[in-house]
Design an enzyme around this catalytic site. Structure first.
Site, PDB file in Angstrom:
ATOM      1  CB  SER A 177      -0.942   0.010   1.210  1.00 29.43           C
ATOM      2  OG  SER A 177      -0.211  -0.030   2.422  1.00 29.43           O
ATOM      3  CG  HIS A 201      -4.049  -1.153  -1.299  1.00 24.92           C
ATOM      4  ND1 HIS A 201      -4.530   0.128  -1.469  1.00 24.92           N
ATOM      5  CD2 HIS A 201      -3.846  -1.311   0.037  1.00 24.92           C
ATOM      6  CE1 HIS A 201      -4.597   0.729  -0.290  1.00 24.92           C
ATOM      7  NE2 HIS A 201      -4.185  -0.114   0.633  1.00 24.92           N
ATOM      8  CE  LYS A 226      -7.240  -0.132   1.263  1.00 20.31           C
ATOM      9  NZ  LYS A 226      -7.843  -0.516   2.564  1.00 20.31           N
TER      10      LYS A 226
END
Length: 396
Positions: free
Chosen positions: A183, A211, A242
Site C-alpha cells: 500500500s 489494494h 476500497k
C-alpha cells in the site's frame, strides 16, 4: 493521572516537533474525485476509490433499497441471529470472483487478518511474513502462538532462507503471507516465485489483496490472477472498503475447510456485529459493476500512466510501477516536514493529497502517496501535477 497527562503531552509534543502529527481533514461531501472540505472544494487524490464506485448512483441506490428491505443494522453477531441471506450471497459472489471455494465476511479486512492466524497456526507452526506487510497482518501474527519469521520485501533469496529455518525448526505447518500490492509503494508481490518456493517447502500461501481486488489482473480478480497463480494461493483476504464500493467489511476467501473453521473460532467474526445490510447490498452491486465492465479499469490505468509521465517530466522522484498508487518521494532527514508542507500547499490550491512519514513508512523515506481513480478526468490529473509543481516552488 496528572503524571500520565504530562507524559502523554510530552509525547504528543515530540511528534509535532518531528513534523509527524497526522491531522484529520474534514470532508463535507460524499466521497468522490471532487469533494468539499472545510478548507474549500478540492480534487481528491488520496482515497482508495480506485474504480470510482464509492458514490456510484447504482451502488447508492442498492444501499438505499436495502434500508427498506433489510433494515439498518443487524444488532447481532453472525452465529446468533446476524446472518441474512444476502450475507451468504455476498460471500459466494466474492469466492466466485477471486476463485476460491467459499468466503467469510468480517467487519473489516483488519479484523479478517486479525482473526485468521490464531485459528490456523499454533505454537508448533511457522508464519513467514514480508517485512512490509500491512499492520493488520503484523498484529494478527502477534495474536498467534506460531513461530515468526520475516523476510525482506519481495526478496526471494531471503524467503528461501526463512523457509529453510522453519523447516529446520520442524514446523508442523508453514504459512507464507504477503500483501498482493504493497500500500505504501504500489509494488506487486512476486506471487509466482513465492508459490514456487512455498510448494518446494510444502508451505501454504496467503495474500492480502486489499489494494488489488477489483482492478488488478484480468477482470479485476486480483494480484494472484495478474501473476497467474489463482489456483496456487491457499488464502485470499481483502476489503470491501476500497475498490468495491468503499464501504466497510472484509473477507477471507479460501478452501471450504478453512472458511468453516474460521466460522467456529475466529474471534473478530464470532464477537462482532455482522456487516450492516446496506453495506452488504451496496457491495454486492459494486462487485457486479466491477465484474461486468473493464471500462473503469481501463480509465484507471490511463490515468496512472498519464500522471507518472507528467510527474517524471516535471522532475519529481517516483517509485516505479504500474499500480494507481504512485508514491512521490521526499527522501532525507527533512523529507517528512517537506512532504507535509507540500501537501498543505496543494490543498490551498484545491488538490487534496496526504503526506506519509515514519512510523507509517521507514525514516528518511517520506512521501506523498497519490492514488488515481477511474473517476478522475484527464484535466483532473493535469491539475494535480500543476499543483505539485506550484507547491514545490512555494515550499522550496
Amino acid at each position: 493521572m496528572y503524571a500520565l497527562k504530562d507524559q502523554l503531552s510530552a509525547e504528543l509534543a515530540a511528534i509535532e516537533a518531528d513534523g509527524l502529527t497526522k491531522h484529520e481533514r474534514l470532508i463535507t461531501t460524499p466521497q468522490s474525485s471532487h469533494i468539499g472540505t472545510t478548507a474549500g472544494d478540492a480534487l481528491n487524490f488520496c482515497a482508495n476509490n480506485y474504480l470510482g464506485l464509492a458514490n456510484h448512483p447504482e451502488v447508492v441506490a442498492a444501499a438505499h433499497a436495502a434500508l427498506d428491505e433489510w433494515g439498518f443494522g443487524m444488532a447481532s453477531v453472525r452465529f446468533i441471529c446476524g446472518t441474512q441471506t444476502q450475507h451468504r450471497d455476498l460471500e459466494r459472489a466474492i469466492a466466485d470472483f477471486v476463485g476460491t471455494q467459499d468466503a467469510i465476511l468480517f467487519p473489516s479486512c483488519f479484523d479478517a487478518n486479525g482473526g485468521i492466524f490464531e485459528v490456523l497456526m499454533g505454537a508448533e507452526d511457522a508464519i513467514i511474513s514480508d517485512e512490509l506487510n500491512h499492520a493488520s497482518i503484523i498484529d494478527g501474527v502477534r495474536l498467534s502462538k506460531a513461530q515468526r519469521y520475516r523476510y525482506k520485501n519481495r526478496d526471494m533469496d531471503d524467503l528461501r532462507a526463512q523457509l529453510e529455518s522453519a523447516r529446520d525448526a520442524s514446523a508442523r505447518r508453514t504459512l507464507v503471507v504477503t500483501d498482493g500490492a504493497f500500500s505504501m509503494d504500489g509494488y506487486l508481490a512476486p506471487l509466482e516465485q513465492i508459490c514456487d518456493l512455498a510448494e518446494e517447502f510444502g508451505a501454504m500461501v496467503m495474500v492480502d489483496d486489499s489494494h488489488a481486488t477489483g482492478f488488478v489482473g484480468e477482470g479485476g480478480r486480483g494480484s494472484h490472477e495478474a501473476c497467474g497463480v489463482v489456483d496456487r494461493v491457499d488464502i485470499m483476504t481483502g476489503t470491501l472498503g476500497k475498490a468495491l464500493g468503499g464501504g466497510s467489511g472484509g473477507y477471507v476467501a479460501a478452501h471450504q475447510e478453512i472458511v468453516d473453521l474460521l466460522k467456529q473460532r475466529a474471534r473478530p467474526y464470532l464477537f462482532s456485529n455482522a456487516v450492516a445490510p446496506a453495506v452488504v447490498s451496496g457491495s454486492l452491486k459494486a462487485l457486479e459493476l466491477a465484474r461486468e465492465s473493464d471500462e473503469g479499469r481501463t480509465r484507471l490505468r490511463a490515468n496512472a500512466e498519464l500522471f507518472r509521465t507528467l510527474m517524471t517530466d516535471a522532475g519529481f522522484e517516483l517509485l516505479p510501477g504500474e499500480h494507481p498508487i504512485v508514491p512521490v518521494m521526499f527522501p532525507g532527514d527533512d523529507g517528512a516536514r517537506l512532504a507535509s508542507d507540500v501537501a498543505d500547499a496543494m490543498l490551498r490550491r484545491g488538490v487534496y493529497v496526504i503526506a506519509f512519514s515514519f512510523p507509517v513508512v521507514p525514516r528518511g523515506k517520506a512521501r506523498i502517496r497519490v492514488q488515481l481513480s477511474a473517476a478522475h478526468s484527464e484535466d483532473d490529473v493535469r491539475a494535480c501535477v500543476d499543483a505539485f509543481v506550484a507547491a514545490r516552488d512555494e515550499v522550496g
